[in-house]
Design an enzyme around this catalytic site. Structure first.
Site, short mmCIF file in Angstrom:
data_model
loop_
_atom_site.label_atom_id
_atom_site.label_comp_id
_atom_site.label_asym_id
_atom_site.label_seq_id
_atom_site.Cartn_x
_atom_site.Cartn_y
_atom_site.Cartn_z
CE1 TYR A 293 -2.91 -2.74 -0.07
CE2 TYR A 293 -1.78 -3.69 2.60
CZ TYR A 293 -3.02 -3.76 1.89
OH TYR A 293 -3.37 -5.01 1.73
CE1 TYR A 421 -8.12 -5.75 1.94
CE2 TYR A 421 -7.20 -7.73 2.67
CZ TYR A 421 -6.82 -7.17 2.29
OH TYR A 421 -5.62 -7.42 1.90
CG ASP A 522 -11.86 -13.59 5.02
OD1 ASP A 522 -10.72 -14.76 5.55
OD2 ASP A 522 -11.31 -13.20 3.38
CE LYS A 551 -4.73 -11.44 7.82
NZ LYS A 551 -3.80 -10.61 7.37
N1 PMP Z 1 -9.15 -12.22 4.46
C1 PMP Z 1 -9.37 -11.42 5.81
C2 PMP Z 1 -10.14 -10.73 6.38
C3 PMP Z 1 -7.97 -10.91 5.75
O1 PMP Z 1 -7.76 -9.58 6.40
C4 PMP Z 1 -6.84 -11.47 5.12
C5 PMP Z 1 -5.34 -10.21 4.91
N2 PMP Z 1 -5.22 -8.81 5.41
C6 PMP Z 1 -7.21 -11.41 3.44
C7 PMP Z 1 -7.95 -12.37 3.47
C8 PMP Z 1 -5.78 -11.76 2.45
O2 PMP Z 1 -4.74 -12.69 2.89
P1 PMP Z 1 -3.44 -12.24 1.95
O3 PMP Z 1 -2.88 -11.16 2.29
O4 PMP Z 1 -2.27 -13.85 3.45
O5 PMP Z 1 -3.27 -13.17 0.44
#
Ligand code: PMP
Length: 715
Positions: A293, A421, A522, A551
């Site tokens: 970013y 997100y 998610d 994560k």
């Molecule tokens: N979904 C959520 C809820 C997230 O917080 C993130 C990462 N911040 C992602 C998807 C994307 O994961 P990555 O950065 O491993 O591609």
């Protein structure tokens, strides 16, 4: 968590037993309760049916009245592995020894109130059985009980070689010892003894290991009934007082964390390799490396991190920062956890990667076996991918293919929440909040999805059914087009750190069922305990049809993500047409990234999940939650603060106006903490293993920042 250490030797006859006995006496002299444990004792003798363990006798001679415990006794004087074979017995194994230890320790020792001195047998690689060595026991005790290592070595000809090999073997497994203790098992030419001392101390320092004692040769120790034994015992205990004090102060005070120098040591060549100079690192970074970013041409300043251990990140200039971010929700066990390091190294040595097309492997199967019982009900098919965004792409593709093959081709849109997100790849971006996800920039190209307002009812306020109206209306009008709903259950992360009522999920489940839409959760950010339950969906008791995890899955060691689907979804994706003209995917799901199911990542994920499960993670997250509430709540009093909210190990101070990230980052680094705000949000999500003082440093820094920003706004 035990207090004490594992006493290992650089070799057999290094003097471990004398040191253990001396530590018992030194602890006692300091008024502490201490227990010596021999996990495996070889060379035992049986007389009148009673087995006598030589080291236990020795402890009693040198520290009369000492508390002792032996877990396994064997007669032959050789390695435990061979001694067991000669006795026709099963060789000792790490899991059995751990179980016995946990059974037999007193509650005082188990709660870390007394010192436990576990004395190994032989050196690090003394075999316990054909597969395991002492080192495996050390690792297990470190992973399970955070028990540090003390290395004992004899000050004799040839000792430096053995000491350095041992230090390197421990370092390579992230098991840097608390300290080194030299012993003398006989008279030695003074010049050699002094040189050994000086050279060893210098090399140990390079590994960040202090030389805690060089015990002189105490001939009287060999003659327990002699006149001078009392003096020799007292001298032994005196030499070991500094080491005993370290043990009593606990691991952190003992400086078990790295004290790395600016130079790196190559483990392969054994040569010192000087890293790039710091100015060059920053220059190359500025001119060629893109950061998240950020503009490539006018980037925000960055700092060079050189190592990370526990909850601290060390910068090139030597400053250590307490980590409040868990490196974007990942590093739940802190950094350099020995169980994760060991899993990575073991797997790297066996097989770092093979294609998952046509091949499978044990780490992937083990991960599946570990995860399946933990997942929400009904999810039993796992797609292992390399990042969170890709897991979301896979989930979206699954939903689309599912309805295509079900003969519902109009179902091509997703319903997502504002403030959500889900990642930065194009499909994932299309379901992110349209404003913060900058959809206008990609208008006409980006896939258009449906959005409803984020649930207005807070997690901690009564549920208001009015917050469902937008979704109900949309489903009533457009349900035929909606293939799936995607959302982050209970806690929206990077889109605004918003915590909403779990009841929302139950209503959404009902809406999806009523309108033939799949429900995708998610939990890439919320999974693995962050919100106080293992998966955030447990707050509502609702299971999705598809779940994305990532994560913290690998404890932040490396990238891995999972898309889990129900049997029904998997069957739907494999469906073949039963009438002409219907689409046919050939019974397959067309996705297969190169690093799918990467064995390294799977092995680390297994270690991370196991480490989490055997830890008191829920109590830790609850304690963090209480402390975050207590220490962040007063921020409401500042004029610039719009809201304070806390859920599990996440604490958020929302400001009324966007903050200056670069300015606040300097502000935080100056206070010795690593916190990276975004938009109007200053927030914390520390590793679960953070201690109370470290967390207070973080909350105090956040409160200070909120105060300073508020005052600047008032002026
Ligand atoms: N979904 C959520 C809820 C997230 O917080 C993130 C990462 N911040 C992602 C998807 C994307 O994961 P990555 O950065 O491993 O591609």
């Amino acid at each position: 968590m035990l207090k004490g250490c594992f006493i290992t030797g650089s070799d057999t006859d290094a003097g471990k037993t004398v040191v253990t006995a001396g530590l018992l006496a030194a602890c006692r002299a300091l008024g502490a309760d201490a227990l010596a444990v021999k996990p495996v004792q070889t060379g035992c003798s049986v007389s009148d049916g009673v087995m006598t363990a030589p080291d236990i006798l020795r402890y009693q001679e040198l520290a009369p009245g000492a508390q002792t415990l032996v877990l396994e006794t064997l007669e032959a004087v050789c390695s435990p592995c061979l001694a067991a074979r000669l006795a026709g017995a099963q060789a000792p194994a790490v899991h059995g020894l751990l179980a016995r230890l946990e059974q037999e320790l007193s509650p005082v020792a188990r709660q870390g109130r007394g010192i436990v001195l576990v004395e190994g047998a032989g050196g690090l690689f003394a075999p316990l059985n054909p597969r395991e060595t002492m080192l495996d026991l050390i690792r297990a005790l470190r992973a399970r009980h955070d028990l540090p290592v003390l290395l004992v070595a004899p000050n004799r000809v040839g000792c430096i070689n053995h000491i350095l090999l041992s230090l390197e073997a421990l370092e390579a497994r992230s098991l840097r010892p608390l300290g080194l203790i030299l012993t003398r098992t006989g008279e030695l030419e003074p010049a050699i003894a002094e040189d050994n001392h000086a050279v060893t101390a210098e090399h140990a320092r390079r590994f960040g290991v202090p030389l805690l004692a060089d015990i002189p040769y105490l001939a009287a120790l060999g003659d327990p009934r002699g006149n001078d034994i009392a003096i020799a015992r007292a001298e032994l205990a005196r030499c070991l007082l500094p080491a005993a004090k370290l043990l009593l102060a606990g691991r952190d005070a003992a400086g078990g964390e790295p004290k790395r120098e600016a130079e790196a040591v190559s483990l392969h060549s054994g040569k010192r390799e000087v890293c790039l100079p710091p100015e060059e690192v920053l220059a190359i970074d500025r001119d060629h490396l893109w950061h998240p970013y950020t503009s490539a041409l006018h980037p925000l300043p960055v700092r060079e991190a050189t190592s990370a251990r526990g909850c601290r990140i060390r910068l090139r200039d030597g400053r250590e920062l307490v980590d409040g971010m868990s490196s974007w929700w990942c590093a739940i066990h802190g950094y350099g956890h020995p169980a994760l390091v060991a899993a990575l190294q073991d797997q790297a040595a066996k097989m770092s990667h093979v294609m998952f097309g046509g091949l499978t492997h044990e780490p992937a199967a083990r991960l599946a076996r570990l995860l399946l019982p933990l997942l929400p009900a009904g999810l039993n098919r796992l797609f292992l991918v390399d990042s969170g965004s890709v897991a979301v792409e896979v989930a979206i593709k699954m939903a689309l293919q599912y309805w295509r093959l079900a003969g519902r081709p109009k179902k091509t849109r997703l319903l997502a929440l504002r403030g959500g997100y889900h990642g930065d790849t194009t499909g994932a971006m299309s379901v992110c909040d349209p404003v913060t996800g900058m959809h206008t920039l990609f208008s006409g190209v980006l896939w258009r999805q449906y959005f409803v307002e984020r649930p207005s009812c807070r997690f901690d306020a009564p549920f208001d059914p009015a917050c469902m109206v937008a979704a109900e209306t949309l489903f009533a009008e457009r349900g035929e087009e909606i293939a799936a709903v995607i959302l982050e259950p209970v806690l929206q992360g990077a889109g605004g750190m918003w915590m909403y009522h779990p009841e929302y999920l139950r209503h959404m489940r009902a809406l999806c069922d009523a309108h033939d839409a799949l429900l995708i959760f998610d939990e890439i950010a919320t999974g693995f305990g962050r919100t106080g339950v293992f998966f955030a969906s447990e707050h509502a008791g609702v299971a999705p049809d598809i779940l994305c995890l990532g994560k913290a899955l690998t404890g932040g060691m490396m990238s891995l993500a999972v898309t889990a689907a129900s049997e029904g979804v998997a069957a739907g994706l494999s469906r073949r047409p039963n009438a002409p003209g219907l689409p046919d995917a050939g019974g397959v799901f067309m996705h297969g990234p190169t690093f799918m199911g990467n064995p390294l990542a799977c092995a680390v994920a297994c270690a991370s999940v196991e480490t989490l499960l055997v830890s008191p993670w829920q109590a830790r997250v609850q304690a963090i939650e209480r402390q975050l509430r207590r220490e962040l709540e007063p921020c409401r009093a500042f004029s610039g603060v719009a809201d304070v909210r806390v859920l599990g190990a996440v604490g958020v101070v929302e400001m009324r106006n966007p903050v200056d990230v670069a300015v606040l980052q300097d502000f935080f680094v100056d206070r010795g903490v690593w916190i990276r705000p975004f938009g109007r949000l200053i927030y914390l999500m520390p590793p679960y293993v953070i201690d109370e003082d470290e967390l207070s440093l973080l909350t105090a820094a956040v409160a200070d920042a909120a105060r300073v920003v508020s005052q600047a706004g008032d002026a």
